[in-house]
Enzyme design. Structure first.
Site, PDB file in Angstrom:
ATOM      1  N   TYR A 119       0.850  -1.203   0.000  1.00 41.77           N
ATOM      2  CA  TYR A 119       0.000   0.000   0.000  1.00 41.77           C
ATOM      3  C   TYR A 119       0.882   1.247   0.000  1.00 41.77           C
ATOM      4  CZ  TYR A 119      -3.349   3.436   1.855  1.00 41.77           C
ATOM      5  OH  TYR A 119      -4.131   4.546   2.052  1.00 41.77           O
TER       6      TYR A 119
ATOM      7  N   LYS B  46       1.135   4.168  -2.817  1.00 42.11           N
ATOM      8  CA  LYS B  46       0.831   5.577  -2.530  1.00 42.11           C
ATOM      9  C   LYS B  46       2.058   6.465  -2.784  1.00 42.11           C
ATOM     10  CE  LYS B  46      -3.542   5.192  -1.289  1.00 42.11           C
ATOM     11  NZ  LYS B  46      -4.639   5.832  -2.031  1.00 42.11           N
TER      12      LYS B  46
HETATM   13  N1  LIG Z   1      -9.282   5.756   5.991  1.00 44.63           N
HETATM   14  C1  LIG Z   1      -8.026   6.093   6.169  1.00 44.63           C
HETATM   15  O1  LIG Z   1      -7.519   6.093   7.311  1.00 44.63           O
HETATM   16  C2  LIG Z   1      -7.176   6.531   5.001  1.00 44.63           C
HETATM   17  C3  LIG Z   1      -5.918   7.065   5.282  1.00 44.63           C
HETATM   18  C4  LIG Z   1      -5.102   7.473   4.230  1.00 44.63           C
HETATM   19  C5  LIG Z   1      -5.554   7.372   2.929  1.00 44.63           C
HETATM   20  N2  LIG Z   1      -6.789   6.845   2.679  1.00 44.63           N
HETATM   21  C6  LIG Z   1      -7.200   6.728   1.275  1.00 44.63           C
HETATM   22  O2  LIG Z   1      -8.456   7.332   1.103  1.00 44.63           O
HETATM   23  C7  LIG Z   1      -9.146   6.713   0.018  1.00 44.63           C
HETATM   24  C8  LIG Z   1     -10.548   6.361   0.458  1.00 44.63           C
HETATM   25  O3  LIG Z   1     -10.464   5.441   1.543  1.00 44.63           O
HETATM   26  P1  LIG Z   1     -11.638   5.201   2.603  1.00 44.63           P
HETATM   27  O4  LIG Z   1     -11.018   5.317   3.934  1.00 44.63           O
HETATM   28  O5  LIG Z   1     -12.819   6.004   2.265  1.00 44.63           O
HETATM   29  O6  LIG Z   1     -11.884   3.645   2.320  1.00 44.63           O
HETATM   30  P2  LIG Z   1     -13.262   2.805   2.246  1.00 44.63           P
HETATM   31  O7  LIG Z   1     -14.221   3.298   3.248  1.00 44.63           O
HETATM   32  O8  LIG Z   1     -12.826   1.382   2.284  1.00 44.63           O
HETATM   33  O9  LIG Z   1     -13.828   3.163   0.802  1.00 44.63           O
HETATM   34  C9  LIG Z   1     -13.171   2.716  -0.359  1.00 44.63           C
HETATM   35  C10 LIG Z   1     -13.982   3.106  -1.583  1.00 44.63           C
HETATM   36  O10 LIG Z   1     -13.295   2.622  -2.743  1.00 44.63           O
HETATM   37  C11 LIG Z   1     -14.214   1.821  -3.511  1.00 44.63           C
HETATM   38  N3  LIG Z   1     -13.484   0.732  -4.170  1.00 44.63           N
HETATM   39  C12 LIG Z   1     -12.773  -0.259  -3.565  1.00 44.63           C
HETATM   40  N4  LIG Z   1     -12.331  -1.110  -4.492  1.00 44.63           N
HETATM   41  C13 LIG Z   1     -12.776  -0.662  -5.695  1.00 44.63           C
HETATM   42  C14 LIG Z   1     -12.652  -1.138  -7.028  1.00 44.63           C
HETATM   43  N5  LIG Z   1     -11.970  -2.253  -7.329  1.00 44.63           N
HETATM   44  N6  LIG Z   1     -13.245  -0.418  -8.024  1.00 44.63           N
HETATM   45  C15 LIG Z   1     -13.956   0.695  -7.740  1.00 44.63           C
HETATM   46  N7  LIG Z   1     -14.095   1.201  -6.497  1.00 44.63           N
HETATM   47  C16 LIG Z   1     -13.515   0.520  -5.488  1.00 44.63           C
HETATM   48  C17 LIG Z   1     -15.215   1.291  -2.490  1.00 44.63           C
HETATM   49  O11 LIG Z   1     -16.462   0.998  -3.106  1.00 44.63           O
HETATM   50  P3  LIG Z   1     -16.938  -0.465  -3.566  1.00 44.63           P
HETATM   51  O12 LIG Z   1     -16.526  -1.434  -2.498  1.00 44.63           O
HETATM   52  O13 LIG Z   1     -18.410  -0.279  -3.715  1.00 44.63           O
HETATM   53  O14 LIG Z   1     -16.259  -0.702  -4.868  1.00 44.63           O
HETATM   54  C18 LIG Z   1     -15.373   2.503  -1.574  1.00 44.63           C
HETATM   55  O15 LIG Z   1     -16.291   3.408  -2.133  1.00 44.63           O
HETATM   56  C19 LIG Z   1      -8.305   5.504  -0.382  1.00 44.63           C
HETATM   57  O16 LIG Z   1      -7.532   5.819  -1.521  1.00 44.63           O
HETATM   58  C20 LIG Z   1      -7.389   5.293   0.816  1.00 44.63           C
HETATM   59  O17 LIG Z   1      -6.176   4.689   0.457  1.00 44.63           O
HETATM   60  C21 LIG Z   1      -7.607   6.424   3.680  1.00 44.63           C
END
Ligand SMILES: NC(=O)c1ccc[n+]([C@@H]2O[C@H](COP(=O)([O-])OP(=O)(O)OC[C@H]3O[C@@H](n4cnc5c(N)ncnc54)[C@H](OP(=O)(O)O)[C@@H]3O)[C@@H](O)[C@H]2O)c1
Length: 263
Positions: A148, A152
């Site tokens: 990951y 990133k």
């Molecule tokens: N949460 C954190 O602490 C955190 C920290 C740093 C960075 N981020 C980044 O923020 C972004 C959003 O994360 P989040 O925390 O909101 O995660 P999340 O709640 O797991 O949401 C992930 C989203 O991505 C979609 N997704 C996953 N696999 C996919 C695929 N193969 N094709 C299309 N859509 C897909 C999911 O929808 P479906 O399952 O319906 O496809 C969901 O809408 C990510 O890039 C993550 O790396 C998050």
């Protein structure tokens, strides 16, 4: 200040978490939205009649360009692409399965790269914005999320070079570095469980709504980067100034440990 009123914005990963919160924040500002994720039912539950819903698995190479073309055909323009969809993978660096690692790169790196390539001709016309949601893990190598982190870092670097190329065309590229955001991210990751130290970090977490507001303000202000929560900044600076110390501290954290008090 760049108003988002009437602007056409593609949001990937819009079905939940930060993406769903982005939908709320952007809608409040009057943006027109194309919502992309795999789970159609969740997208439809969030969408209004004005939104375009595009159920799509972004790990698939074929069809990514169609996401952009369908949006442009529906709304007549594209003003912003938010590459938000992503997932984690809690395997050690020496044990990460290659197939899972490839799949993760497809989602976290190749999909943003590919969508940006498809959107660029449209964004040049509108002097629009690319938002790449990276991570603090795209600034500091985290051993419990090695692939990951690598994906990133790659996205962070791509984002910088996109900015260098596109600035002369009036296209802004915003890179986002979230720390801990309270979403289903950890539950959706493959592999082991996050170390207890990481779970403890939840006390510094921001909500998805707070993260989304920070991103949308960054878009309005045409900023180059957003770090949220702000506690990420000193961590990034410390890691840059003291790389050996950072490696040794992070190296003491074991994947899946349940009661770690170090760090
Ligand atoms: N949460 C954190 O602490 C955190 C920290 C740093 C960075 N981020 C980044 O923020 C972004 C959003 O994360 P989040 O925390 O909101 O995660 P999340 O709640 O797991 O949401 C992930 C989203 O991505 C979609 N997704 C996953 N696999 C996919 C695929 N193969 N094709 C299309 N859509 C897909 C999911 O929808 P479906 O399952 O319906 O496809 C969901 O809408 C990510 O890039 C993550 O790396 C998050």
């Amino acid at each position: 200040m760049d108003s988002l009123q009437g602007k056409v914005v593609i949001v990937t990963g819009a079905s939940e978490g930060i993406g769903a919160a982005l939908v709320t924040s952007l809608r409040k500002r009057g943006a027109k939205l194309a919502l992309v994720a795999r789970t159609e039912a969740k997208l439809r539950a969030l969408a209004t009649a004005d939104d375009l819903v595009i159920p799509f698995d972004l790990t698939l190479d074929a069809g990514r360009a169609d996401v952009v073309e369908r949006t442009a055909a529906h709304f007549g323009r594209v003003d912003a692409l938010i590459n938000n969809a992503g997932r984690g993978s809690y395997y050690s660096p020496t044990e990460s399965p290659v197939a899972d690692s490839r799949n993760l790169f497809e989602l976290n790196f190749f999909a943003p790269m590919h969508l940006a390539q498809a959107a660029t001709p449209w964004l040049k016309k509108t002097r629009g914005t690319i938002v790449n949601v990276s991570s603090i893990a795209g600034q500091i190598s985290l051993p419990w999320l090695p692939i990951y982190s690598a994906s990133k870092f790659a996205l962070t670097s791509l984002s910088s070079t996109q900015r260098m190329e596109l600035a002369r065309h009036g296209v802004n590229v915003l890179t986002v570095f979230p720390g801990y955001v309270d979403t289903g991210f950890q539950a959706h990751a493959n592999g082991s469980v996050p170390p207890a130290t990481v779970v403890k970090g939840k006390q510094f977490a921001v909500t998805a709504a707070e993260c989304a507001e920070a991103i949308v303000r960054g878009m309005e202000q045409r900023r180059r980067m957003v770090v949220t929560p702000l506690i990420g900044w000193p961590l990034v600076v410390l890691a840059r100034l003291f790389p050996a110390l950072t490696e040794s501290r992070l190296g003491s954290v074991k994947l899946g440990e349940t009661n770690l008090e170090t760090m």
